[in-house]
Design a protein around this motif. Structure first.
Motif, PDB file in Angstrom:
ATOM      1  N   CYS A 171      33.595  42.784  26.907  1.00  0.00           N
ATOM      2  CA  CYS A 171      33.484  41.764  27.949  1.00  0.00           C
ATOM      3  C   CYS A 171      33.084  40.383  27.438  1.00  0.00           C
ATOM      4  O   CYS A 171      33.324  39.386  28.094  1.00  0.00           O
ATOM      5  CB  CYS A 171      32.494  42.210  29.028  1.00  0.00           C
ATOM      6  N   GLY A 172      32.448  40.307  26.290  1.00  0.00           N
ATOM      7  CA  GLY A 172      32.079  39.005  25.736  1.00  0.00           C
ATOM      8  C   GLY A 172      30.721  38.481  26.159  1.00  0.00           C
ATOM      9  O   GLY A 172      30.254  37.457  25.677  1.00  0.00           O
ATOM     10  N   GLN A 173      30.075  39.168  27.074  1.00  0.00           N
ATOM     11  CA  GLN A 173      28.840  38.634  27.635  1.00  0.00           C
ATOM     12  C   GLN A 173      27.708  38.531  26.606  1.00  0.00           C
ATOM     13  O   GLN A 173      26.876  37.650  26.692  1.00  0.00           O
ATOM     14  CB  GLN A 173      28.411  39.514  28.820  1.00  0.00           C
ATOM     15  N   GLN A 213      25.032  39.276  42.750  1.00  0.00           N
ATOM     16  CA  GLN A 213      24.351  38.201  42.032  1.00  0.00           C
ATOM     17  C   GLN A 213      25.102  36.889  42.159  1.00  0.00           C
ATOM     18  O   GLN A 213      25.625  36.346  41.180  1.00  0.00           O
ATOM     19  CB  GLN A 213      24.205  38.576  40.557  1.00  0.00           C
ATOM     20  N   PRO A 261      28.178  47.840  40.357  1.00  0.00           N
ATOM     21  CA  PRO A 261      29.488  47.988  39.726  1.00  0.00           C
ATOM     22  C   PRO A 261      29.974  46.669  39.100  1.00  0.00           C
ATOM     23  O   PRO A 261      29.741  45.599  39.652  1.00  0.00           O
ATOM     24  CB  PRO A 261      30.399  48.360  40.899  1.00  0.00           C
ATOM     25  N   VAL A 262      30.631  46.806  37.972  1.00  0.00           N
ATOM     26  CA  VAL A 262      31.241  45.671  37.274  1.00  0.00           C
ATOM     27  C   VAL A 262      32.666  46.073  36.969  1.00  0.00           C
ATOM     28  O   VAL A 262      32.895  47.168  36.465  1.00  0.00           O
ATOM     29  CB  VAL A 262      30.528  45.393  35.934  1.00  0.00           C
ATOM     30  N   ASN A 263      33.614  45.207  37.242  1.00  0.00           N
ATOM     31  CA  ASN A 263      34.998  45.583  36.970  1.00  0.00           C
ATOM     32  C   ASN A 263      35.610  44.735  35.870  1.00  0.00           C
ATOM     33  O   ASN A 263      35.794  43.531  36.039  1.00  0.00           O
ATOM     34  CB  ASN A 263      35.856  45.494  38.233  1.00  0.00           C
ATOM     35  N   GLN A 284      28.644  38.643  38.957  1.00  0.00           N
ATOM     36  CA  GLN A 284      28.696  40.047  39.343  1.00  0.00           C
ATOM     37  C   GLN A 284      28.341  40.249  40.803  1.00  0.00           C
ATOM     38  O   GLN A 284      27.638  39.432  41.401  1.00  0.00           O
ATOM     39  CB  GLN A 284      27.742  40.865  38.469  1.00  0.00           C
ATOM     40  N   GLN A 285      28.815  41.350  41.310  1.00  0.00           N
ATOM     41  CA  GLN A 285      28.473  41.770  42.669  1.00  0.00           C
ATOM     42  C   GLN A 285      26.968  41.723  42.869  1.00  0.00           C
ATOM     43  O   GLN A 285      26.219  42.214  42.020  1.00  0.00           O
ATOM     44  CB  GLN A 285      28.894  43.226  42.837  1.00  0.00           C
ATOM     45  N   GLY A 304      22.370  41.896  32.005  1.00  0.00           N
ATOM     46  CA  GLY A 304      22.940  42.951  32.838  1.00  0.00           C
ATOM     47  C   GLY A 304      23.224  42.494  34.252  1.00  0.00           C
ATOM     48  O   GLY A 304      23.411  41.341  34.528  1.00  0.00           O
ATOM     49  N   THR A 305      23.247  43.439  35.144  1.00  0.00           N
ATOM     50  CA  THR A 305      23.540  43.130  36.529  1.00  0.00           C
ATOM     51  C   THR A 305      22.394  43.664  37.373  1.00  0.00           C
ATOM     52  O   THR A 305      21.495  44.316  36.866  1.00  0.00           O
ATOM     53  CB  THR A 305      24.820  43.850  36.984  1.00  0.00           C
ATOM     54  N   LEU A 332      27.090  43.084  29.583  1.00  0.00           N
ATOM     55  CA  LEU A 332      27.708  43.737  30.747  1.00  0.00           C
ATOM     56  C   LEU A 332      28.251  45.103  30.369  1.00  0.00           C
ATOM     57  O   LEU A 332      27.835  46.112  30.880  1.00  0.00           O
ATOM     58  CB  LEU A 332      28.827  42.887  31.348  1.00  0.00           C
TER      59      LEU A 332
END
Lengths: 348, 321
Positions: free
Chosen positions: B273-275, A219, B103-105, A216-217, B4-5, B267
């Motif tokens: 997303c499968g995470q 990271q 942000p996650v795309n 991810q952005q 998460g992010t 995610l």
């Protein structure tokens, strides 16, 4: 300036050499006395001041000479740098990532001044002072990826992400361990890894791809990889194998310490924000056996790793014929005493 | 890596009702400064402190990706939902500090496309708004077909028609207007990619129609975040952390793991997303798989579960967490 840049060559007379500083901060890749593949990823966070893990993009004493070597390789073979048309935006992402990181982390060497989309980039070591419009290719002398990677050590694979896979759709590749961008361009993750032995059966690539797709952005991640190179040759490309392959035949007990180099890649992975692509910088560090054995722990460990490495890995990494000589030479530095865990020298 | 992010601390700069169901929220960085750039189609996960409960909902970013000053999202109120959208509508006020994810795309444009054909239903319009900003900046070729219930519930329909004249087509359900998908797909230039975001039925319809008409699978893209379904409470044994976790009626398994202090990756939190895929060590009962990630074979196999949306009914469930 804080770094004294070497004037050296990576071909012909091979005047490349590591200072004591460079030896001490060398990214020795073996954390234990044996080696097998693993995904071995960790977050690319600043770690251990002075080490190659401290900065987002490490700049060292070889910077200026490496960039001259890149220009030389490109002049002979422009196909080392390619970008499919849909990857231009990812190139701009890379311009931003590198310029912002270098300007923030090496303020004495690099400056970035922004006035909206009008950017001024100052690269003191290379004597560059350019003003351009961000996202306007016509304002740079090269495409954005080529422009910034002519000023950044390491190879760059820029991977498009789609259909739950990664695609080698752009790159700057002049310091590679025997792979070819021109051959791999447009391939997906499984296609370009097809030649690697053992790892497929181990399920390594399926897991690695899943990890990479989820980077991810903000990271980034990193790992180390390694191989062996005779002479401090950055450009060990398939295109030039006829020039460097023969060097593997001249190794003797007398010249091995000088000629044989451990080649380590610091691989990092960043999500690019505008394009949602992934950039995969592959930074090459070289160290001669003579310099490496100055660190007793590394000398003992390298002997054990090379001695016990599975045949197919030694063959894939291209040193199976020279392995007996390497093991014999390294054995004189291995008294059998234990080595501590981790990659760092013992003396601190 | 942890769940998460990376997080962003933001302040709510604007709360703006758009129509009877939809409210728009604008976030700026707390303490000033730029937010990260993103790509059209990206979402952010908004953390909501709702009493004792931490809710985490994913919302598509709809603002111009090049504008690093603020992010905007639009939230449709779901009175039958578990409370996230209601919290956003009733509790979130201007000036409030919140935490959102980077942000996650999971719905990005295929930049090889010669043309981007966008099909939106209802609140599914939001990711396309950022994508249209991005494409119009890059000179990309796009066209939007947007189905809404009524003109008054046509979120942003008028703004978009004005912003992109000739490129936006609106269909009103209450006037019996419908996208003529067969004709539309039959008339696209070679190299067109289709994107659909909306209700499940619409997504399935687009995939099925495109497949029937011989479109390559890789040229059809969709995004649907599921809200976790409510269901009967159940108990889970977590083998790694050696904890017994109770999952409440209106709580997802993932939320229950988090509340128990177990570091579970995620995610999208919407089954896509499968995470968060988790290995099942043992079970005696029945899985209620709601995700889009596992294959039918995996769902039948009883070895995996996606805790963000899926549930369990039965005596025992042991997870590798």
């Amino acid at each position: 300036m804080t770094i004294q840049f070497n004037d050296e060559t990576f071909y012909g007379d091979f005047t490349f050499k590591n200072s004591d500083w460079a030896i001490k901060r060398f990214p020795f890749p073996f954390h234990e006395d044996s080696y097998m593949y693993s995904v071995n990823m960790e977050p690319h966070k600043s770690y251990r001041p002075g080490s190659v893990f401290e900065r987002t993009f490490d700049v060292d004493e070889h910077y200026v000479s490496e960039m001259k070597d890149r220009a030389r390789v490109l002049a002979n073979d422009p196909l080392r740098c390619q970008s499919l048309p849909h990857m231009t935006l990812a190139g701009w992402d890379l311009v931003e990532l590198i310029m912002e990181a270098k300007a923030a982390e090496y303020p004495d060497l690099f400056e970035l001044h922004k006035d909206g989309n009008r950017w001024r980039w100052v690269n003191k070591p290379l004597g560059i002072d350019d003003t351009f419009t961000f996202l306007d290719e016509s304002t740079l002398p090269y495409g954005p990826m080529e422009y910034i990677t002519r000023q950044t050590q390491g190879d760059f694979a820029v991977l498009d992400q789609r259909d739950d896979n990664l695609w080698m759709d752009a790159g700057m590749v002049t310091t590679q361990a025997d792979w070819s961008l021109d051959f791999d361009i447009g391939m997906n993750f499984f296609e370009w890894h097809a030649p690697v032995p053992k790892a497929h059966e181990m399920g390594i690539f399926v897991r690695a791809l899943k990890f990479l797709l989820n980077i991810q952005q903000g990271q980034p991640a990193r790992r180390l990889n390694w191989t062996m190179t005779i002479n401090p040759l950055l450009d060990t490309s398939p295109e030039n194998y006829h020039k460097w392959g023969v060097m593997k035949q001249g190794l003797t007990r007398e010249n091995i310490g000088d000629k044989q180099h451990l080649r380590v890649e610091l691989q990092t992975f960043f999500r690019l924000p505008r394009s949602n692509a992934l950039v995969f910088p592959i930074r090459c560090y070289l160290i001669s056996f003579n310099d490496l054995v100055k660190v007793p722990k590394w000398a003992r460990r390298l002997h054990r790793v090379i001695r016990d490495l599975p045949e197919e890995l030694a063959a894939y990494k291209g040193f199976i014929d020279n392995r007996p000589l390497m093991v014999e030479w390294l054995s004189q530095f291995d008294d059998g005493s234990p080595t501590s865990d981790g990659i760092w020298p013992d003396d601190d | 890596m942890s769940a998460g992010t990376a997080k962003l601390n933001v302040t709510v700069a604007e709360v703006k009702p758009v129509n009877d169901l939809v409210t728009r929220f604008k976030f700026v960085r707390t303490g000033g400064g730029d937010l990260p750039t993103f790509s059209g189609g990206a979402h952010t996960v908004v953390e909501m402190q709702d009493g004792d409960i931490t809710r985490l909902n994913a919302y598509s970013l709809m603002s111009n990706p090049a504008d690093r000053g603020a992010y905007t999202i639009s939230v449709r109120r779901d009175d039958q939902g578990r409370g996230g959208s209601r919290f956003m509508h009733t509790k979130v006020k201007e000036g409030m500090e919140m935490v959102i994810s980077n942000p996650v795309n999971l719905f990005s444009l295929d930049l090889r496309a010669k043309k981007h054909l966008m099909l939106a239903g209802g609140i599914g319009i939001t990711p396309f708004m950022a994508q249209m900003h991005q494409l119009s900046m890059m000179g990309g070729h796009f066209e939007l077909h947007y189905a809404v219930r009524t003109a008054s519930l046509g979120t942003y329909a008028r703004e978009l028609s004005e912003r992109y004249p000739g490129k936006v087509h609106i269909y009103h359900d209450d006037q019996n207007e419908a996208i003529d998908l067969n004709t539309l797909l039959a008339n696209q230039p070679l190299g067109t990619h289709v994107y659909v975001c909306g209700p499940k039925g619409m997504i399935n319809w687009v995939h099925a129609t495109a497949e029937e008409m011989g479109w390559p699978r890789e040229a059809v893209h969709s995004e649907e975040f599921l809200a976790p379904a409510s269901g009967k409470p159940f108990e889970v044994k977590c083998a790694v952390s050696n904890k017994i976790v109770q999952v409440g009626e209106h709580q997802s398994l993932l939320e229950a793991l988090e509340a128990a202090g177990i570091d579970a990756p995620y995610l999208c939190r919407g089954g896509a997303c499968g995470q968060c895929e988790t290995n099942v060590i043992g079970y005696d009962g029945k899985f209620l798989h709601y995700d889009h990630w596992l294959t039918d074979e995996q769902k039948a196999g009883g070895k995996h579960i996606m805790p963000c949306v899926s549930r369990f009914e039965g005596k025992t469930l042991v997870l590798d967490r």
